[in-house]
Design an enzyme around this catalytic site. Structure first.
Site, PDB file in Angstrom:
ATOM      1  N   THR A   1      46.295 -11.304  26.137  1.00  0.00           N
ATOM      2  CA  THR A   1      47.576 -10.743  26.605  1.00  0.00           C
ATOM      3  C   THR A   1      48.052 -11.603  27.783  1.00  0.00           C
ATOM      4  O   THR A   1      48.675 -12.635  27.567  1.00  0.00           O
ATOM      5  CB  THR A   1      47.454  -9.259  27.006  1.00  0.00           C
TER       6      THR A   1
ATOM      7  N   THR B   1      34.869  -2.919  30.937  1.00  0.00           N
ATOM      8  CA  THR B   1      36.037  -3.227  31.739  1.00  0.00           C
ATOM      9  C   THR B   1      36.953  -4.089  30.930  1.00  0.00           C
ATOM     10  O   THR B   1      36.878  -5.265  31.107  1.00  0.00           O
ATOM     11  CB  THR B   1      35.669  -4.003  33.008  1.00  0.00           C
TER      12      THR B   1
ATOM     13  N   ASN C   1      52.425  -9.122  37.492  1.00  0.00           N
ATOM     14  CA  ASN C   1      52.457  -7.707  37.151  1.00  0.00           C
ATOM     15  C   ASN C   1      53.783  -7.029  37.412  1.00  0.00           C
ATOM     16  O   ASN C   1      54.031  -5.918  36.938  1.00  0.00           O
ATOM     17  CB  ASN C   1      51.330  -6.980  37.884  1.00  0.00           C
TER      18      ASN C   1
ATOM     19  N   SER D   1      58.226  -7.735  30.327  1.00  0.00           N
ATOM     20  CA  SER D   1      59.229  -8.700  29.891  1.00  0.00           C
ATOM     21  C   SER D   1      58.576  -9.942  29.315  1.00  0.00           C
ATOM     22  O   SER D   1      59.205 -10.701  28.622  1.00  0.00           O
ATOM     23  CB  SER D   1      60.136  -9.084  31.047  1.00  0.00           C
TER      24      SER D   1
END
Length: 441
Positions: free
Chosen positions: A190, A223, A436, A441
């Site tokens: 990501t 995690t 962040n 977007s």
């Protein structure tokens, strides 16, 4: 057991659906990306783009075993746990109760977390798992086709486009070579800046794993997302024990920003294809140590890719009465924003570190505490505190030399016992805020 169709795919793994060349990733990270690997027998991987990500980048990955595998997993303790977490927990618990090897695949999508999506989220997670089962049946028509775990990562609060995943799986290819494992690793990403894949060979068995994560990383479970595969023959009870021990010293020993995700999952699959049986006693301890070391190395890649990070910081706390105490002190240091920003600014403000030790909640004898700063190359350390007394004046020149490096280690000695724990973290930079602030977007 497996069909000739999958064996034919193994012979064509050189054909690329998208580039896995390390050159497309940041130059500073390329040294962390393997160019080859030794992967466990009976496991196959693949990745593709199914259209979940708006930018068209890879977003669908498969890890597949050619036979039913024992599976163990550790999940987030976030009360808003995502639908995939709920489904996987149920599947693995059902397998434990039956005493059966049932897991055949792990299907992972990136770009949509399927978290905080209500009842429909669970429906979608089941549909994704069923699509994985159909994918397995393409290669194996036997009754042992088994079940598929699912993992999702990305934006929270958006419905999972299951139709895209179903269509994507119809054309996805898998294979056992390095390029195919890289495809899967790229599809996990990501905000990651590089794919995180690792493989190692041990006496009698192999381990390989893929993980992802760069932000919303903080322990109290595993995690982030990660799947680890081994061809060792391990019982359910032994794999559960080994994973619990290993995760406390790896994925539960890293922190980037103090935020715990809704989707955190680390799963380990053991299919026994190597023929090496892990027994009790010394054999189990050797396997547990191998898994722990492997997972610690894999987890470190997450910290090295911390959003906006410029430093990889190892925090080693020794001289504790218990592992729990040592871990608590190390975790407190690792999550201190003041400590992390000081490292970003290359400021030897060691008082912030000692302050964190003091408010960690662990009983101390402050007159016994020692602390030092170590360079990443293992060179001469800088002693900061000795038996509760500061080493003055501070050698600013040596401190500056150490803090210029990418790798830095803090060593704290509580002087109370013999137990030790490590945490891995990174600094906190301006870029973390920028990344962040516009994530969606």
């Amino acid at each position: 057991m497996f069909s000739s169709h999958l064996r034919s795919l193994q012979r064509t793994v050189g054909r690329r659906l998208f580039s896995t060349d390390a050159g497309q990733f940041p130059a500073a990270k390329q040294r962390l990306i393997p160019t080859s690997g030794t992967y466990p027998k009976g496991f196959f991987a693949g990745g593709s783009s199914c259209g979940i990500k708006r930018n068209g980048k890879p977003d669908l990955a498969v890890l597949l075993s050619d036979r039913p595998a024992v599976a163990s997993a550790v999940f987030t303790t976030n009360q808003f746990c995502a639908a995939p977490v709920q489904l996987d927990r149920q599947l693995i618990n059902d397998a434990r109760e039956k005493g059966a090897r049932v897991v055949r695949a792990v299907i992972t999508n990136s770009g949509c977390a399927n978290a905080v999506t209500g009842k429909q989220g669970l429906v979608d997670a089941r549909l994704m798992s069923e699509a994985g089962d159909r994918f397995v049946s393409r290669f194996d028509q036997s009754e042992a086709s088994g079940a598929s775990l699912v993992m999702s990562t990305g934006v929270i609060g958006q419905s999972l486009p299951v139709d895209k995943i179903e269509k994507g799986l119809e054309g996805l290819e898998v294979g056992g070579g390095h390029d195919m494992w890289m495809r899967a690793a790229v599809a996990f990403m990501t905000t990651d800046t590089f794919p995180k894949v690792l493989s190692k060979e041990y006496p009698g068995f192999r381990i390989a794993g893929i993980t992802k994560g760069a932000g919303m990383i903080h322990p109290n479970m595993a995690t982030l997302l990660g799947t680890i595969c081994t061809d060792a023959n391990v019982t359910q009870e032994a794999l559960d024990r080994a994973l619990a021990y290993a995760v406390a010293r790896s994925f539960n020993a890293i922190s980037i920003d103090g935020d715990m995700s809704t989707n955190d999952t680390i799963a380990v699959l053991a299919n026994g294809a190597s023929g090496t049986v892990i027994g009790d006693g010394a054999e189990f301890l050797e396997f547990q140590d191998a898994l722990t070391g492997f997972m610690a190395e894999l987890a470190a890649l997450v910290v090295r890719d911390g959003e906006g990070a410029t430093k990889f910081i190892t925090i080693e706390v020794g001289g504790a009465k218990s592992f729990v105490d040592a871990k608590q002190v190390a975790s407190t240091i690792a999550t201190s924003s003041l400590v992390k920003t000081a490292f970003y600014g290359q400021d030897a403000n060691w008082g912030r570190i000692l302050c964190a030790v003091g408010y960690s909640g662990v009983d101390l004898d402050t007159g016994l505490v020692g602390m030092s700063l170590w360079p990443g190359d293992g060179g001469e350390p800088l002693v900061l505190v000795e038996k509760g007394e500061p080493r003055l004046p501070l050698d600013e020149k040596r401190a500056a030399e150490i803090l210029k490096g990418e790798d830095v280690k803090i060593v704290v000695d509580l002087g109370l016992g013999s137990e030790m724990a490590r945490m891995y973290t990174c600094d906190l930079s301006h870029d973390y805020v920028s990344i962040n602030a516009d994530y969606r977007s």
